[in-house]
Design an enzyme around this catalytic site. Sequence first.
Site, PDB file in Angstrom:
ATOM      1  CB  VAL A 143     146.112  37.985  76.326  1.00  0.00           C
ATOM      2  CG1 VAL A 143     145.282  36.774  76.182  1.00  0.00           C
ATOM      3  CG2 VAL A 143     147.440  37.321  77.192  1.00  0.00           C
ATOM      4  CB  CYS A 144     141.977  38.986  74.606  1.00  0.00           C
ATOM      5  SG  CYS A 144     140.366  38.926  74.095  1.00  0.00           S
ATOM      6  CB  THR A 145     140.358  43.601  74.051  1.00  0.00           C
ATOM      7  OG1 THR A 145     140.269  43.282  75.770  1.00  0.00           O
ATOM      8  CG2 THR A 145     139.308  42.876  73.451  1.00  0.00           C
TER       9      THR A 145
END
Length: 322
Positions: A107-109
Amino acid sequence: MSSRNVLVVLYDGVQSLDVTGPVEVFAAVGRFPGLPGYTIGTVSPGGAPVRTSSGLTLVPDGDLESARPGAGTTLLVPGGRYTGDFEPRLTDWLRTYGGGAERLVSVCTGGLLLAEAGLLDGRRATTHWYVCEQMARDYPAVEVEPDPIYVRDGPVATSAGVTAGIDLALALVEEDHGKDVALAIARHLVVFLHRPGNQAQFSAQLAAQTARREPLRDVQQWITEHPDGDLSVETLAARARLSPRHFARAFQTETGVTPGRYVERVRVEHARRLLEEGSSGIAQVARACGYGTPEALRRAFVKTLGQPPTEYRRRFGAPRAP
Protein backbone atom coordinates in the site's frame (compact mmCIF):
# COMPACT_ATOMS: atom_id res chain seq x y z
CA MET A 1 -12.53 -23.22 1.69
CA SER A 2 -9.99 -23.04 4.48
CA SER A 3 -9.17 -19.86 6.34
CA ARG A 4 -6.66 -17.55 4.72
CA ASN A 5 -3.93 -15.67 6.54
CA VAL A 6 -3.11 -11.97 6.28
CA LEU A 7 0.26 -10.96 7.69
CA VAL A 8 0.86 -7.21 8.08
CA VAL A 9 4.37 -5.81 8.46
CA LEU A 10 4.70 -2.88 10.88
CA TYR A 11 7.62 -0.48 11.38
CA ASP A 12 8.28 2.94 12.88
CA GLY A 13 6.75 5.70 10.76
CA VAL A 14 4.15 3.43 9.13
CA GLN A 15 0.97 5.16 7.92
CA SER A 16 -1.83 4.00 10.22
CA LEU A 17 -4.53 4.09 7.53
CA ASP A 18 -2.39 1.95 5.24
CA VAL A 19 -2.61 -0.67 8.00
CA THR A 20 -6.13 -0.27 9.36
CA GLY A 21 -7.94 0.34 6.06
CA PRO A 22 -7.12 -3.02 4.45
CA VAL A 23 -7.28 -4.83 7.82
CA GLU A 24 -10.86 -3.60 8.37
CA VAL A 25 -11.82 -4.96 4.94
CA PHE A 26 -10.32 -8.39 5.61
CA ALA A 27 -11.73 -8.51 9.15
CA ALA A 28 -15.25 -7.76 7.87
CA VAL A 29 -15.40 -11.10 6.05
CA GLY A 30 -15.68 -12.79 9.44
CA ARG A 31 -19.11 -11.21 9.91
CA PHE A 32 -20.60 -13.35 7.13
CA PRO A 33 -22.07 -16.61 8.48
CA GLY A 34 -20.62 -19.65 6.78
CA LEU A 35 -17.66 -17.85 5.25
CA PRO A 36 -14.15 -18.67 6.48
CA GLY A 37 -12.66 -15.42 7.67
CA TYR A 38 -9.08 -14.24 7.46
CA THR A 39 -6.63 -14.89 10.28
CA ILE A 40 -4.90 -11.51 10.63
CA GLY A 41 -1.53 -11.07 12.30
CA THR A 42 0.95 -8.23 12.65
CA VAL A 43 4.73 -8.35 13.05
CA SER A 44 7.49 -5.80 13.50
CA PRO A 45 11.30 -5.87 13.70
CA GLY A 46 12.09 -7.35 17.10
CA GLY A 47 8.37 -7.56 17.88
CA ALA A 48 8.57 -4.05 19.36
CA PRO A 49 5.67 -1.56 19.41
CA VAL A 50 5.85 0.92 16.55
CA ARG A 51 4.93 4.58 16.36
CA THR A 52 2.95 5.52 13.27
CA SER A 53 3.50 8.65 11.20
CA SER A 54 0.53 10.27 12.98
CA GLY A 55 1.86 9.45 16.46
CA LEU A 56 -0.32 6.43 17.26
CA THR A 57 1.38 3.41 18.79
CA LEU A 58 0.65 -0.05 17.38
CA VAL A 59 1.54 -3.20 19.29
CA PRO A 60 2.33 -6.13 16.95
CA ASP A 61 1.41 -9.75 17.54
CA GLY A 62 4.90 -11.05 16.97
CA ASP A 63 8.49 -10.74 15.84
CA LEU A 64 9.20 -10.17 12.15
CA GLU A 65 12.27 -12.39 12.23
CA SER A 66 10.20 -15.40 13.32
CA ALA A 67 7.51 -15.01 10.64
CA ARG A 68 7.55 -17.24 7.57
CA PRO A 69 4.74 -16.36 5.12
CA GLY A 70 3.77 -19.26 2.89
CA ALA A 71 0.87 -20.79 0.98
CA GLY A 72 -2.46 -19.25 1.92
CA THR A 73 -0.82 -16.08 3.24
CA THR A 74 -1.32 -12.56 1.91
CA LEU A 75 1.68 -10.51 3.01
CA LEU A 76 0.71 -6.84 3.36
CA VAL A 77 3.43 -4.17 3.38
CA PRO A 78 1.94 -0.74 4.20
CA GLY A 79 3.54 2.57 3.38
CA GLY A 80 4.81 5.20 5.73
CA ARG A 81 7.09 8.13 6.29
CA TYR A 82 10.10 7.77 4.00
CA THR A 83 13.27 9.68 4.94
CA GLY A 84 15.65 8.31 2.34
CA ASP A 85 16.66 5.02 3.90
CA PHE A 86 15.07 1.75 4.95
CA GLU A 87 15.11 -0.38 8.08
CA PRO A 88 17.69 -3.03 7.04
CA ARG A 89 16.07 -5.77 9.13
CA LEU A 90 12.83 -5.19 7.24
CA THR A 91 14.27 -5.14 3.71
CA ASP A 92 16.53 -8.13 4.45
CA TRP A 93 13.54 -10.12 5.74
CA LEU A 94 11.41 -9.17 2.73
CA ARG A 95 14.23 -10.15 0.37
CA THR A 96 14.59 -13.55 2.07
CA TYR A 97 11.00 -14.50 2.88
CA GLY A 98 8.64 -12.12 1.04
CA GLY A 99 8.55 -14.20 -2.14
CA GLY A 100 7.21 -17.17 -0.18
CA ALA A 101 3.80 -15.57 0.36
CA GLU A 102 0.90 -16.64 -1.84
CA ARG A 103 0.07 -12.97 -2.46
CA LEU A 104 2.41 -10.04 -1.92
CA VAL A 105 0.61 -6.71 -1.43
CA SER A 106 1.86 -3.18 -0.85
CA VAL A 107 0.00 0.00 0.00
CA CYS A 108 1.29 3.45 -0.91
CA THR A 109 5.07 3.81 -0.36
CA GLY A 110 5.21 0.20 0.80
CA GLY A 111 5.93 -0.41 -2.87
CA LEU A 112 9.36 1.18 -2.36
CA LEU A 113 10.12 -1.44 0.29
CA LEU A 114 9.20 -4.22 -2.12
CA ALA A 115 11.30 -2.60 -4.84
CA GLU A 116 14.29 -2.23 -2.49
CA ALA A 117 14.00 -5.93 -1.67
CA GLY A 118 14.03 -6.80 -5.40
CA LEU A 119 10.50 -8.23 -5.27
CA LEU A 120 9.20 -5.98 -8.04
CA ASP A 121 11.97 -6.58 -10.57
CA GLY A 122 10.48 -7.33 -13.98
CA ARG A 123 6.97 -6.55 -12.78
CA ARG A 124 4.44 -3.78 -13.30
CA ALA A 125 3.79 -1.76 -10.15
CA THR A 126 2.44 1.51 -8.81
CA THR A 127 2.81 3.56 -5.64
CA HIS A 128 1.76 6.95 -4.33
CA TRP A 129 1.89 9.49 -7.14
CA TYR A 130 4.39 11.56 -5.16
CA VAL A 131 7.10 8.89 -5.35
CA CYS A 132 6.33 7.25 -8.71
CA GLU A 133 9.14 9.15 -10.42
CA GLN A 134 11.51 8.19 -7.62
CA MET A 135 10.59 4.53 -7.93
CA ALA A 136 11.14 4.61 -11.69
CA ARG A 137 14.50 6.34 -11.25
CA ASP A 138 15.86 4.26 -8.37
CA TYR A 139 14.52 0.88 -9.53
CA PRO A 140 14.80 0.71 -13.33
CA ALA A 141 13.96 -3.01 -13.31
CA VAL A 142 10.42 -2.11 -12.18
CA GLU A 143 7.82 -1.10 -14.79
CA VAL A 144 6.20 1.79 -12.91
CA GLU A 145 2.62 2.71 -13.83
CA PRO A 146 1.89 6.09 -12.21
CA ASP A 147 -1.81 6.39 -13.11
CA PRO A 148 -3.75 3.38 -11.71
CA ILE A 149 -4.89 3.18 -8.09
CA TYR A 150 -3.62 -0.39 -7.99
CA VAL A 151 -1.81 -2.83 -10.26
CA ARG A 152 -1.95 -6.64 -10.22
CA ASP A 153 0.96 -8.55 -11.73
CA GLY A 154 0.67 -12.24 -10.95
CA PRO A 155 0.84 -12.81 -7.19
CA VAL A 156 2.08 -9.25 -6.57
CA ALA A 157 -0.33 -6.34 -6.09
CA THR A 158 0.74 -2.74 -5.46
CA SER A 159 -1.51 0.22 -4.72
CA ALA A 160 -1.40 3.99 -4.59
CA GLY A 161 -1.89 6.17 -1.53
CA VAL A 162 -3.94 5.39 1.58
CA THR A 163 -7.54 4.74 0.45
CA ALA A 164 -6.33 2.84 -2.62
CA GLY A 165 -5.28 0.13 -0.17
CA ILE A 166 -8.95 -0.31 0.74
CA ASP A 167 -9.86 -0.67 -2.94
CA LEU A 168 -7.17 -3.28 -3.40
CA ALA A 169 -8.24 -5.20 -0.29
CA LEU A 170 -11.84 -5.20 -1.58
CA ALA A 171 -10.61 -6.56 -4.90
CA LEU A 172 -8.78 -9.38 -3.10
CA VAL A 173 -11.89 -10.18 -1.05
CA GLU A 174 -13.91 -10.27 -4.28
CA GLU A 175 -11.34 -12.67 -5.72
CA ASP A 176 -11.66 -14.93 -2.67
CA HIS A 177 -15.37 -14.66 -1.86
CA GLY A 178 -17.18 -13.04 -4.78
CA LYS A 179 -18.58 -9.64 -5.77
CA ASP A 180 -21.58 -9.64 -3.42
CA VAL A 181 -19.40 -10.03 -0.33
CA ALA A 182 -17.01 -7.29 -1.48
CA LEU A 183 -19.86 -4.87 -2.21
CA ALA A 184 -21.53 -5.59 1.12
CA ILE A 185 -18.28 -4.80 2.94
CA ALA A 186 -17.82 -1.62 0.89
CA ARG A 187 -21.31 -0.45 1.87
CA HIS A 188 -20.69 -1.35 5.52
CA LEU A 189 -17.50 0.73 5.53
CA VAL A 190 -19.36 3.53 3.72
CA VAL A 191 -16.92 3.25 0.84
CA PHE A 192 -20.05 2.60 -1.26
CA LEU A 193 -18.34 1.01 -4.24
CA HIS A 194 -14.77 -0.12 -4.66
CA ARG A 195 -12.95 1.35 -7.62
CA PRO A 196 -11.37 -0.68 -10.42
CA GLY A 197 -7.60 -0.87 -10.30
CA ASN A 198 -7.10 0.94 -13.57
CA GLN A 199 -9.03 3.97 -12.40
CA ALA A 200 -6.72 6.97 -12.27
CA GLN A 201 -5.25 8.10 -8.94
CA PHE A 202 -6.75 11.53 -9.65
CA SER A 203 -9.89 12.84 -11.27
CA ALA A 204 -9.31 14.45 -14.64
CA GLN A 205 -9.32 17.89 -13.04
CA LEU A 206 -6.77 16.94 -10.40
CA ALA A 207 -4.59 14.89 -12.73
CA ALA A 208 -4.01 17.92 -14.92
CA GLN A 209 -2.46 21.12 -13.69
CA THR A 210 -4.67 24.18 -13.44
CA ALA A 211 -3.79 26.61 -16.18
CA ARG A 212 -2.24 29.89 -15.08
CA ARG A 213 -4.00 32.09 -17.61
CA GLU A 214 -7.65 32.85 -16.97
CA PRO A 215 -8.94 32.05 -20.49
CA LEU A 216 -7.44 28.57 -20.30
CA ARG A 217 -8.77 28.02 -16.77
CA ASP A 218 -12.22 29.02 -18.01
CA VAL A 219 -11.92 26.50 -20.83
CA GLN A 220 -11.02 23.75 -18.36
CA GLN A 221 -14.12 24.57 -16.33
CA TRP A 222 -16.27 24.70 -19.47
CA ILE A 223 -15.13 21.24 -20.50
CA THR A 224 -16.02 19.85 -17.07
CA GLU A 225 -19.48 21.42 -17.12
CA HIS A 226 -20.31 20.54 -20.76
CA PRO A 227 -18.99 17.04 -21.52
CA ASP A 228 -21.77 16.60 -24.10
CA GLY A 229 -20.87 19.77 -25.99
CA ASP A 230 -18.68 20.48 -29.00
CA LEU A 231 -15.23 20.20 -27.43
CA SER A 232 -13.14 20.30 -30.57
CA VAL A 233 -9.88 22.23 -30.46
CA GLU A 234 -11.35 24.83 -32.81
CA THR A 235 -14.36 25.47 -30.55
CA LEU A 236 -12.30 25.55 -27.37
CA ALA A 237 -9.73 27.84 -28.98
CA ALA A 238 -12.51 30.24 -29.96
CA ARG A 239 -13.69 30.35 -26.32
CA ALA A 240 -10.15 31.22 -25.25
CA ARG A 241 -9.87 33.79 -28.07
CA LEU A 242 -6.76 32.08 -29.45
CA SER A 243 -5.91 30.41 -32.72
CA PRO A 244 -6.33 26.62 -32.61
CA ARG A 245 -2.58 26.07 -32.95
CA HIS A 246 -1.68 28.60 -30.24
CA PHE A 247 -4.44 27.26 -27.97
CA ALA A 248 -3.35 23.62 -28.28
CA ARG A 249 0.28 24.50 -27.55
CA ALA A 250 -0.57 26.79 -24.61
CA PHE A 251 -3.06 24.32 -23.12
CA GLN A 252 -0.55 21.48 -23.10
CA THR A 253 2.21 23.71 -21.73
CA GLU A 254 0.09 24.92 -18.81
CA THR A 255 -1.86 21.75 -17.95
CA GLY A 256 0.57 19.01 -18.92
CA VAL A 257 -1.90 17.26 -21.28
CA THR A 258 -3.26 17.92 -24.75
CA PRO A 259 -6.79 19.34 -25.07
CA GLY A 260 -7.96 16.07 -26.64
CA ARG A 261 -6.56 13.98 -23.80
CA TYR A 262 -8.13 16.25 -21.19
CA VAL A 263 -11.53 16.08 -22.91
CA GLU A 264 -11.32 12.29 -23.06
CA ARG A 265 -10.52 12.04 -19.34
CA VAL A 266 -13.43 14.31 -18.41
CA ARG A 267 -15.88 12.43 -20.63
CA VAL A 268 -14.85 8.97 -19.39
CA GLU A 269 -15.00 10.17 -15.80
CA HIS A 270 -18.51 11.59 -16.34
CA ALA A 271 -19.63 8.37 -18.01
CA ARG A 272 -18.25 6.33 -15.12
CA ARG A 273 -20.30 8.33 -12.63
CA LEU A 274 -23.47 7.92 -14.68
CA LEU A 275 -22.92 4.17 -14.96
CA GLU A 276 -22.17 3.81 -11.24
CA GLU A 277 -25.02 5.92 -9.92
CA GLY A 278 -27.84 5.83 -12.46
CA SER A 279 -29.93 3.54 -14.60
CA SER A 280 -29.71 5.36 -17.96
CA GLY A 281 -29.16 3.16 -20.99
CA ILE A 282 -25.75 2.98 -22.63
CA ALA A 283 -26.97 5.07 -25.57
CA GLN A 284 -28.18 7.80 -23.20
CA VAL A 285 -24.89 7.77 -21.32
CA ALA A 286 -22.97 8.02 -24.60
CA ARG A 287 -24.97 11.09 -25.66
CA ALA A 288 -24.69 12.72 -22.22
CA CYS A 289 -20.90 12.42 -22.37
CA GLY A 290 -20.44 13.67 -25.92
CA TYR A 291 -19.65 10.32 -27.55
CA GLY A 292 -22.76 10.25 -29.70
CA THR A 293 -22.90 6.48 -30.14
CA PRO A 294 -22.57 3.49 -27.83
CA GLU A 295 -19.71 2.19 -29.98
CA ALA A 296 -17.70 5.40 -29.47
CA LEU A 297 -18.29 5.13 -25.72
CA ARG A 298 -17.26 1.47 -25.77
CA ARG A 299 -13.98 2.26 -27.56
CA ALA A 300 -13.16 5.01 -25.04
CA PHE A 301 -13.86 2.71 -22.08
CA VAL A 302 -11.82 -0.17 -23.46
CA LYS A 303 -8.93 2.18 -24.19
CA THR A 304 -9.02 3.91 -20.80
CA LEU A 305 -10.36 1.30 -18.36
CA GLY A 306 -9.70 -1.96 -20.20
CA GLN A 307 -13.36 -3.02 -20.20
CA PRO A 308 -16.59 -2.03 -22.02
CA PRO A 309 -19.20 0.14 -20.26
CA THR A 310 -21.63 -2.78 -19.88
CA GLU A 311 -19.05 -4.75 -17.90
CA TYR A 312 -18.12 -1.68 -15.88
CA ARG A 313 -21.76 -1.15 -14.88
CA ARG A 314 -22.16 -4.82 -13.99
CA ARG A 315 -19.16 -4.71 -11.68
CA PHE A 316 -19.48 -1.25 -10.15
CA GLY A 317 -23.05 -0.05 -10.64
CA ALA A 318 -25.21 0.66 -7.60
CA PRO A 319 -27.41 -2.33 -6.67
CA ARG A 320 -30.91 -2.00 -8.12
CA ALA A 321 -33.77 -1.78 -5.64
CA PRO A 322 -36.02 -4.91 -5.73
